[in-house]
Design a protein around this motif. Structure first.
Motif: not given
Lengths: 348, 283, 277
Positions: B108-117, C77-80, C214-225, C229-232
């Motif tokens: 699960l994505s961290a965003v999904v979990r965080a939203y749940g919390w 779409q971007t994330s996929l 698809f889920n990543d924030i940690t790395i994407a947060i630095f690189l999205v323009g 934007q990725t979905l998360p």
């Protein structure tokens, strides 16, 4: 049909010689066994013939053609592996067809030949089974059909029977012999089982520590093993240093027994437990005392202490001998084997 | 065996090696290099690190990182031990159910979990609604955007690691040992504390190390649940880099995290090797 | 004389208490694990304007609503795209690396293994920053989609490597040798023999890598323009300003698809692929 010739074949891994200076010929259409204990270099030698290992020195010839530098998939050899190596997600028919497909044979011909060879190995009608649905013996037959269907120049078998239980092993041994006779394919068979080698082969190459110890027909090797290692490997129970040699005789426990030898003093003698007679003239024989017995049905084996011989002798006889009884024994005429001392004799 | 690298090995191994060296190793080394070259001076110095260590923000963040990681480690042990025990001894169906529930959040994505919390712990969340409903509190409690929320979220993320590490050792326990203890007259509590628990200590220790180190270097969940005012080290690095553009501090925090990450891996390897050797020697 | 084990009376209630405690705590923690997931899914079906739990009424309106949200559709779409491309790149590298690790012998093998696993050793956020740092140095911020492909392919290599490595190690060398002895070239051998054998490992690895990317924030947060934007990342910034249940609906959709992938893994290689780290 093809003949195989190895000349001075060696494989070194750093300082370790897995095979050194291995030379022998396999006549066209004959069956040759590489016999020896594990780690003796027999499998390494076979893998060099197949092309999975590159020799450090020496040459391999098939029908006079040097094949050292030919890639394994171009050598046209049939290989049967110890674990069968059947492709698990392919049916029996697909397994057998694999080699023919690589050769561009058309589907109808593949089908015809596959069923012909499945019939040869005694598995008609099993085309659509998967390997896991077959017994070990049946898998072995498929592996054999798969290797033979490409009509290879040489069939190479790497301990193909060792994963089977004793009864099946004996059965497959006869099958193998029958199939080899029917196809007439030149075969090289690797085994550590002396019985397999003796029953199957036209010739046997005995190996130890990466080297060829002896080459010969099964009968020769069985009846006249030339070295202590070969004798021991073939199950000669009694191997020891005699008191000395005299012309045409060997001295054991102070008594002379007739034996052919080359006069060199450092030879060992070997005696099969079944080649020792009990009873007779006390002056001509050796005196011994029965230490232990083990019951084996029709023939019993006894451990007998003989003064003058460093280790107790093993004797197999149908005569009933109680522990502690004193007996007279002597080798059958011509049964004393004179052996090269290529092995340490374990202390008693 | 030839010692040189064969041509085939080179052809197959080089692309992946180059990819990781150029895109991962060199960028990280470059970051380290930058952390050692302060704006003011020339040449290499530890000035950035000295400035960082003296800053109150860093000290607070470091303390928060440690507090969070200690809590998360303790909580995952408290949760993981019973779960692993039940999963290893229950019927196959219960076991599968438990494992599915525990492992699924892995994906699960961290965003999904965080939203749940947030839905559960937020100002109008489930917990506050309930507590106000029963009259225990009048005003909603602040359960999110603080250290507490980070601890809850990270425990949720890291629990599977603890369960899996414990499960491997529990499953390896020879059931005959328990049978032997029983035949010698030991009762179930004695067997549990004298036979089972000591045998699981290696898994417990490596699991704790793993959870602690992952918690020290986690970013997404602390970032989402902790908010900007309660940063742990990783979040602080992000803030320096992305919102304050303070490169000298950001690279220095990165250097600290890099050393921490590497240190934990080495420690983990050392400890698990040691434990494995002891276990083998004991056999 | 003989000794007898005496039954201690205090042990029986202790055992019972232990059982209750054990099962009680297991139930508590399983509820804890499921709570955020269940609460999110349940509240996504609310009929009300604002998110509440328990939900007021039942409706699918938020699911229809999110299908009209531009930011959702474009970032999805971007994330996929990012997850697909980076997984593909990582697959190629991971298969090659697994091949080297299982079938080749050379001196630097230990170093090679550590290098392949290094993305797990280096904290993700540090890698994200380090990569971002290089991107800035070379003024490549504009190529954010490409940056995402590359960065995600780097971190997912070790995730893919594990299952592929173990399935390749489980494939007997003699199968490949048998194929070659029958006349198959190394290329044919790989595609006809090795590839089918390691396919379950590749599928499991690809699913893990895909979900990671698809889920990543940690790395994407630095690189999205702004355009990529990725979905998360997009969801993260939208949640703050969205008091209604549309984030819950989006989150539920993600959970649903993740669940499907999870069961594919369970069916192909089993959950053990998660076990090693």
């Amino acid at each position: 049909m093809a003949e195989v010739k190895l000349t001075g074949l060696s494989k070194h891994y750093g300082d370790f010689a897995a095979a050194s200076n291995v030379s022998f010929d396999v006549e066209s259409g004959s069956f040759l066994s590489l016999l020896g204990p594990s780690g003796c270099g027999k499998t390494t030698t076979l893998r060099m013939i197949i092309g999975f290992e590159q020799p450090t020195a020496g040459d391999i010839f098939i029908d006079g053609e040097r094949i050292n530098d030919i890639k394994p998939w171009l050598r046209d050899l049939g290989v049967v592996f110890q674990n069968y190596a059947l492709f698990p997600y392919m049916t029996v028919a697909e397994n057998v067809a694999f080699g023919l497909k690589q050769r561009g044979v058309e589907p109808a011909e593949i089908k015809r030949r596959a069923s012909k060879f499945l019939e040869l190995v005694g598995l008609p009608g099993k085309e659509d089974r998967f390997p896991r649905q077959l017994s070990g013996g049946q898998q072995q037959r498929v592996a054999l059909a798969r290797a033979l269907v490409i009509e290879p120049r040489v069939l190479l078998l790497d301990e193909p029977l060792s994963n089977l239980d004793a009864k099946l092993r004996a059965e497959m041994r006869f099958e193998l012999k029958r199939i080899q006779n029917e196809t007439g394919v030149t075969s090289v068979f690797v085994t550590h089982d002396q019985e397999e080698a003796l029953t199957l082969s036209d010739r046997i190459v005995v190996m130890n520590h990466g080297e060829v110890v002896t080459v010969g027909k099964p009968k020769e090797i069985w009846e006249r093993p030339t070295s202590a290692f070969v004798a021991d490997f073939l199950g000669v129970e009694n191997i020891f240093a005699p008191d000395g040699f005299e012309p045409g005789a060997v001295v054991i426990g102070g008594k002379r027994f007739a034996a052919e030898h080359d006069g060199q003093g450092n030879r060992l003698v070997g005696l099969r437990s079944t080649d020792i007679e009990i009873g007779g003239d006390a002056d001509a024989g050796l005196a011994g005392r029965v230490q232990q017995t083990s019951y084996r049905g029709s023939i019993n084996t006894y451990v007998v202490d003989v003064p003058g011989i460093a280790r107790p002798l093993y004797i197999s006889t149908a005569t009933d001998l109680p522990i502690g009884s004193n007996i007279v024994l002597k080798p059958r005429d011509g049964a004393v084997l004179i052996l090269d001392p290529d092995m340490e004799i374990a202390a008693a | 065996m030839s010692t040189g690298v064969k041509r085939e090995t080179l052809i197959i191994g080089a692309p992946a090696s180059l990819w990781l060296v150029v895109l991962l190793v060199i960028p990280c080394l470059f970051l380290l290099f930058q952390s050692l070259t302060p704006l003011s001076g020339t040449g290499l110095s530890l000035e950035n690190y000295e400035n960082l260590v003296e800053s109150g923000t860093f000290q607070k963040a470091l303390r928060r990182s440690i507090i969070v990681s200690v809590w998360v480690t303790v909580l995952t042990v408290l949760a993981g031990y019973p779960i692993a025990l039940v999963a290893s001894r229950a019927s196959p169906r219960v076991r599968t159910l438990v494992m599915v529930i525990v492992i699924f959040p892995f994906l699960l994505s961290a965003v999904v979990r965080a939203y749940g919390w947030t839905v559960i712990l937020g100002e109008n969340g489930v917990v506050n609604d309930f507590l106000i409903g029963i009259g225990l509190i009048a005003e909603p409690l602040r359960l999110i955007q603080n250290t507490f929320a980070i601890i809850i979220g990270e425990t949720h993320v890291l629990l599977p690691y603890m369960v899996l590490s414990l499960l491997t050792v529990i499953q390896r326990i020879d059931r005959n040992l328990e049978a032997a203890a029983m035949s010698l007259g030991a009762s179930p509590p004695v067997i549990f504390f004298k036979v089972v628990v000591p045998l699981t200590l290696p898994g417990l220790l490596t699991g704790m190390l793993l959870v602690f180190s992952l918690s020290m270097t986690a970013f997404a969940t602390p970032f989402l649940l902790g908010g900007p005012r309660s940063p742990i080290l990783t979040v602080l690095m992000y803030q320096y880099a992305y919102t304050l553009f303070d490169w000298s501090k950001a690279t220095a925090v990165a250097g600290v995290l890099l050393v921490l990450g590497l240190g934990f891996v080495i420690l983990h390897r050392f400890v698990s090797r040691r434990l494995m050797r002891d276990a083998e020697a004991g056999r | 004389m003989t000794y007898q084990v005496t039954e201690k009376l205090w042990e029986k209630p202790l055992i019972a208490l232990g059982r209750v405690f054990l099962w009680g705590s297991v139930c508590f923690w399983l509820v804890f694990v499921l709570a955020p997931v269940v609460v999110t899914i349940v509240s996504s079906f609310t009929a009300a304007e604002f998110l509440t739990f328990p939900p007021k009424g039942f409706s699918l309106r938020w699911y229809f609503r999110v299908m009209e949200l531009d930011w959702f559709l474009t970032s999805l779409q971007t994330s996929l795209i990012v997850a697909t491309v980076s997984t593909f790149i990582a697959t190629v590298f991971a298969v090659l690396a697994a091949r080297v690790l299982t079938r080749h012998r050379f001196r630097a093998k230990g170093a090679f293994e550590i290098l392949m696993l290094s993305p797990l050793i280096i904290p993700g956020v540090v890698f994200g920053f380090a990569f971002f740092n290089v991107v800035l140095q070379f003024r490549l911020e504009g190529l954010s989609l490409l940056n995402l492909f590359v960065a995600h392919s780097v971190v997912t290599i070790p995730l893919m490597l594990r299952p592929i490595w173990s399935s390749m190690a489980g494939t007997e060398l003699s199968l490949e040798e048998a194929a070659q002895s029958l006349g198959a070239t190394p290329w044919t051998t790989f595609w006809k023999i090795t590839f089918p054998m390691i396919l379950p490992g590749i599928v499991a690895g690809a699913i893990i890598a895909f979900t990671f990317s698809f889920n990543d924030i940690t790395i994407a947060i630095f690189l999205v323009g702004p355009e990529t934007q990725t979905l998360p990342v997009q969801l993260m910034s939208q949640i703050e300003y969205t008091p209604d249940a549309s984030p819950a609906a989006i989150t539920s959709i993600i959970i649903f698809f993740t669940l499907i992938l999870f069961f594919i893994i369970d069916r192909t290689v089993g959950m053990d692929v998660f076990a090693q780290k």
